[in-house]
Write a protein that holds these residues in place. Structure first.
Motif, PDB file in Angstrom:
ATOM      1  N   VAL A 160       0.802  -1.172  -0.073  1.00  0.00           N
ATOM      2  CA  VAL A 160      -0.199  -0.065  -0.025  1.00  0.00           C
ATOM      3  C   VAL A 160       0.774   1.258   0.142  1.00  0.00           C
ATOM      4  CG1 VAL A 160      -1.420   1.338   1.473  1.00  0.00           C
ATOM      5  CG2 VAL A 160      -1.955  -1.229   1.032  1.00  0.00           C
ATOM      6  N   LEU A 161       1.998   1.127   0.618  1.00  0.00           N
ATOM      7  CA  LEU A 161       2.764   2.481   0.706  1.00  0.00           C
ATOM      8  C   LEU A 161       3.430   2.508  -0.340  1.00  0.00           C
ATOM      9  CD1 LEU A 161       4.461   1.813   4.599  1.00  0.00           C
ATOM     10  CD2 LEU A 161       2.244   3.388   3.900  1.00  0.00           C
ATOM     11  N   GLU A 162       3.978   1.503  -0.816  1.00  0.00           N
ATOM     12  CA  GLU A 162       4.582   1.925  -2.210  1.00  0.00           C
ATOM     13  C   GLU A 162       3.966   2.335  -3.463  1.00  0.00           C
ATOM     14  OE1 GLU A 162       6.141  -2.535  -1.274  1.00  0.00           O
ATOM     15  OE2 GLU A 162       7.410  -1.841  -3.241  1.00  0.00           O
ATOM     16  N   ASP A 163       2.610   1.823  -3.314  1.00  0.00           N
ATOM     17  CA  ASP A 163       1.582   2.464  -4.301  1.00  0.00           C
ATOM     18  C   ASP A 163       1.296   4.103  -4.005  1.00  0.00           C
ATOM     19  OD1 ASP A 163       1.572  -0.095  -5.615  1.00  0.00           O
ATOM     20  OD2 ASP A 163      -0.446  -0.698  -4.771  1.00  0.00           O
ATOM     21  N   ASN A 172       6.431  10.740   2.280  1.00  0.00           N
ATOM     22  CA  ASN A 172       7.796  10.466   2.802  1.00  0.00           C
ATOM     23  C   ASN A 172       7.237   8.995   3.687  1.00  0.00           C
ATOM     24  OD1 ASN A 172       9.583  12.263   2.067  1.00  0.00           O
ATOM     25  ND2 ASN A 172       8.219  13.520   3.350  1.00  0.00           N
ATOM     26  N   LEU A 173       7.686   7.765   3.349  1.00  0.00           N
ATOM     27  CA  LEU A 173       7.250   6.716   3.982  1.00  0.00           C
ATOM     28  C   LEU A 173       8.032   5.832   4.358  1.00  0.00           C
ATOM     29  CD1 LEU A 173       4.301   6.221   1.178  1.00  0.00           C
ATOM     30  CD2 LEU A 173       3.961   6.848   3.505  1.00  0.00           C
ATOM     31  N   ILE A 174       8.722   5.994   5.549  1.00  0.00           N
ATOM     32  CA  ILE A 174      10.002   5.130   6.101  1.00  0.00           C
ATOM     33  C   ILE A 174       9.417   3.758   6.652  1.00  0.00           C
ATOM     34  CG2 ILE A 174      11.935   5.023   7.388  1.00  0.00           C
ATOM     35  CD1 ILE A 174      12.787   7.665   6.907  1.00  0.00           C
ATOM     36  N   THR A 175       9.676   2.689   6.227  1.00  0.00           N
ATOM     37  CA  THR A 175       9.123   1.613   6.617  1.00  0.00           C
ATOM     38  C   THR A 175      10.375   0.854   7.290  1.00  0.00           C
ATOM     39  OG1 THR A 175       7.687   1.522   4.757  1.00  0.00           O
ATOM     40  CG2 THR A 175       8.556  -0.732   5.823  1.00  0.00           C
ATOM     41  N   LEU A 176      10.386   0.735   8.614  1.00  0.00           N
ATOM     42  CA  LEU A 176      11.439   0.121   9.429  1.00  0.00           C
ATOM     43  C   LEU A 176      11.018  -1.108   9.668  1.00  0.00           C
ATOM     44  CD1 LEU A 176      11.957   3.161  12.024  1.00  0.00           C
ATOM     45  CD2 LEU A 176      13.316   2.573   9.981  1.00  0.00           C
ATOM     46  N   PHE A 260       8.581   5.805  -0.704  1.00  0.00           N
ATOM     47  CA  PHE A 260       8.752   4.661   0.007  1.00  0.00           C
ATOM     48  C   PHE A 260      10.078   4.089   0.265  1.00  0.00           C
ATOM     49  CE2 PHE A 260       9.126  -0.035   0.159  1.00  0.00           C
ATOM     50  CZ  PHE A 260       8.276  -0.157   1.245  1.00  0.00           C
ATOM     51  N   MET A 261      10.727   4.034   1.495  1.00  0.00           N
ATOM     52  CA  MET A 261      11.931   3.745   1.771  1.00  0.00           C
ATOM     53  C   MET A 261      11.837   2.708   2.906  1.00  0.00           C
ATOM     54  SD  MET A 261      15.358   5.892   2.670  1.00  0.00           S
ATOM     55  CE  MET A 261      15.382   6.594   1.192  1.00  0.00           C
ATOM     56  N   PRO A 262      12.331   1.572   2.509  1.00  0.00           N
ATOM     57  CA  PRO A 262      12.452   0.399   3.379  1.00  0.00           C
ATOM     58  C   PRO A 262      13.659   0.411   4.349  1.00  0.00           C
ATOM     59  CG  PRO A 262      12.670  -0.499   1.635  1.00  0.00           C
ATOM     60  CD  PRO A 262      12.293   0.953   1.068  1.00  0.00           C
ATOM     61  N   ILE A 263      13.919   0.045   5.712  1.00  0.00           N
ATOM     62  CA  ILE A 263      15.203   0.253   6.266  1.00  0.00           C
ATOM     63  C   ILE A 263      15.098  -0.857   7.297  1.00  0.00           C
ATOM     64  CG2 ILE A 263      16.828   1.551   7.654  1.00  0.00           C
ATOM     65  CD1 ILE A 263      15.734   4.097   6.337  1.00  0.00           C
ATOM     66  N   ASN A 264      16.046  -1.635   7.264  1.00  0.00           N
ATOM     67  CA  ASN A 264      16.177  -2.660   8.395  1.00  0.00           C
ATOM     68  C   ASN A 264      16.709  -2.145   9.633  1.00  0.00           C
ATOM     69  OD1 ASN A 264      15.748  -4.905   6.498  1.00  0.00           O
ATOM     70  ND2 ASN A 264      17.833  -5.243   6.273  1.00  0.00           N
TER      71      ASN A 264
END
Ligand code: NAD
Ligand code: UD1
Length: 342
Positions: A160-163, A172-176, A260-264
């Motif tokens: 959803v966030l990517e879309d 600005n959607l940081i996905t931790l 969308f920004m995924p971060i471990n």
């Protein structure tokens, strides 16, 4: 205030620790939580630790009218979204409840944020979205797949966030993606307070140590790992909290939107179940009786993060050791044998 943050799920385990870190970093916080898996006592204790009152609104993220009221009353610069259900086994038994809470709830929240033009969002995702990884350490470009409704609910929200980022470049959607959060605040005043018998390893160990549970079952000793037991990337909740502050600071420094920004968020190191049990016993001086049992359905052998992206982008890396994790868990558990219940 120019730096007010809405913290959904802020009364919970990771949220409560993050509220302390946010306050210390100078953010003004409003907690929004339905207390379905937490208590007011956690908020009272956070308030005592930071020596300041905390604005708390009891509400559900699926209640758009209640959210609108909150957004109308406060000018937020962003939202950190912890609110969600997190028990894998329960999600298998009650998938609709999980999709409703975690997916529909997040969509409702995002809709209200869009209405109020608040487009900075930090989402609590999980390493569970990587499924059974082919390559270790796991970086953010690894393939994603999930085998249970809890994991699926995180993965669906990520999609959803990517879309959303594609549809509107103002987000600005940081996905931790958290690895295995453990530990407690060094004061011993706040920590993880599971309802019923814990599913996760560290709370189970600490309840054995305090005498609430008789014996730990170690699920599997025939994995292709250092000692046959599962390997995980344990990360201290205080480090995790600092990761959220680093994510917000990063957002504030950007001159263009990041989408969308995924971060471990992991330590980058794997430890085995047996290593953690041994460390806990050594650090605390407590005996931890255990037995080997069958592998748990759905478990994987090894899972640990590449934490390079968090370091290069956010300037964040885990500081606290397995010893700290055991010491702080034990301080919380021994000072609060019944959690927040008196
Ligand atoms: P937690 O259960 O302690 O905290 C979640 C909070 O959200 C609770 O206070 C609960 O009352 C609240 N909540 C749940 N549904 C809500 C709703 N519909 N409306 C308002 N509030 C609601 O869990 P946690 O360990 O602090 O986890 C926080 C987030 O991190 C969750 O989204 C979880 O899925 C994710 N996560 C946790 C772990 C972990 O091991 N703890 C690992 C990876 C990801
Ligand atoms: C689990 C969830 C994951 C979720 C994470 C945080 C599963 C399959 N995965 O991860 O989706 O994001 O919690 O909530 O449930 N262990 C024992 N004995 C126990 C408990 C655990 O040996 O009593 C072992 C497990 O087999 C595993 C390791 O300890 O090898 C870690 O388990 P746990 O703490 O439940 O975390 P994960 O399974 O990694």
């Amino acid at each position: 205030m120019k730096n007010k943050i809405l913290v959904t799920g802020g009364a919970g385990y990771i949220g409560s620790h993050t509220c302390i870190a946010l306050h210390q970093a100078g953010y003004d916080i409003v907690i929004y939580d339905n207390l379905s898996n937490s208590s007011r006592e956690a908020i009272n204790r956070v308030s005592k630790l930071i020596c300041a009152p905390i604005e708390f609104i009891e509400g559900d993220i699926r209640d758009s009218d209640a959210l609108r009221q909150v957004f109308a009353e406060h000018q937020f610069i962003g939202v950190i979204h912890f609110a969600g259900l997190k028990a894998v086994g329960e999600s298998v038994a009650k998938p609709l409840m999980y999709y409703n809470n975690n997916v529909s709830g997040t969509i409702t929240l995002l809709e209200v944020m869009a209405e109020y033009k608040v487009k900075n969002f930090v989402f609590s995702s999980s390493a569970t979205v990587y499924g059974d990884p082919e390559i270790l350490p796991i970086d953010e470009n690894s393939p994603r797949s999930c085998t249970n409704p809890y994991g699926q609910s995180k993965l669906v929200v990520e999609h959803v966030l990517e879309d959303l980022a594609v549809s509107d470049s103002n987000w600005n959607l940081i996905t931790l993606r958290y690895f295995n959060p453990v530990g407690a605040h060094a004061s011993g005043q706040i920590g993880e307070d599971p309802n019923d018998i814990p599913n996760n390893l560290m709370p189970y160990i600490s309840q054995v140590a305090v005498g609430k549970l008789a014996k730990l079952s170690i699920f599997g000793n025939d994995y292709p790992t250092v000692d046959g037991t599962g390997v995980r990337d344990f990360i201290h909740v205080t480090d995790l909290a600092a990761g959220h502050v680093a994510a917000l600071k990063y957002l504030e420094q950007q001159t263009s939107n990041i989408g969308f920004m995924p971060i471990n968020l992991g330590s980058g190191t794997g430890s085995s179940v047996l290593e953690l049990v041994t460390a806990f016993a050594e650090v605390t001086g407590q005996n931890i009786p255990y037995q080997f049992a069958e592998r748990r359905a759905g478990d994987i052998a090894s899972c640990y993060a590449s934490a390079d992206k968090a370091q290069s982008l956010l300037g964040w890396q885990a500081q606290l050791s397995i010893t700290d994790m055991c010491q702080d868990t034990w301080r919380w558990q021994s000072m609060n044998p019944n959690g927040y219940k008196v």
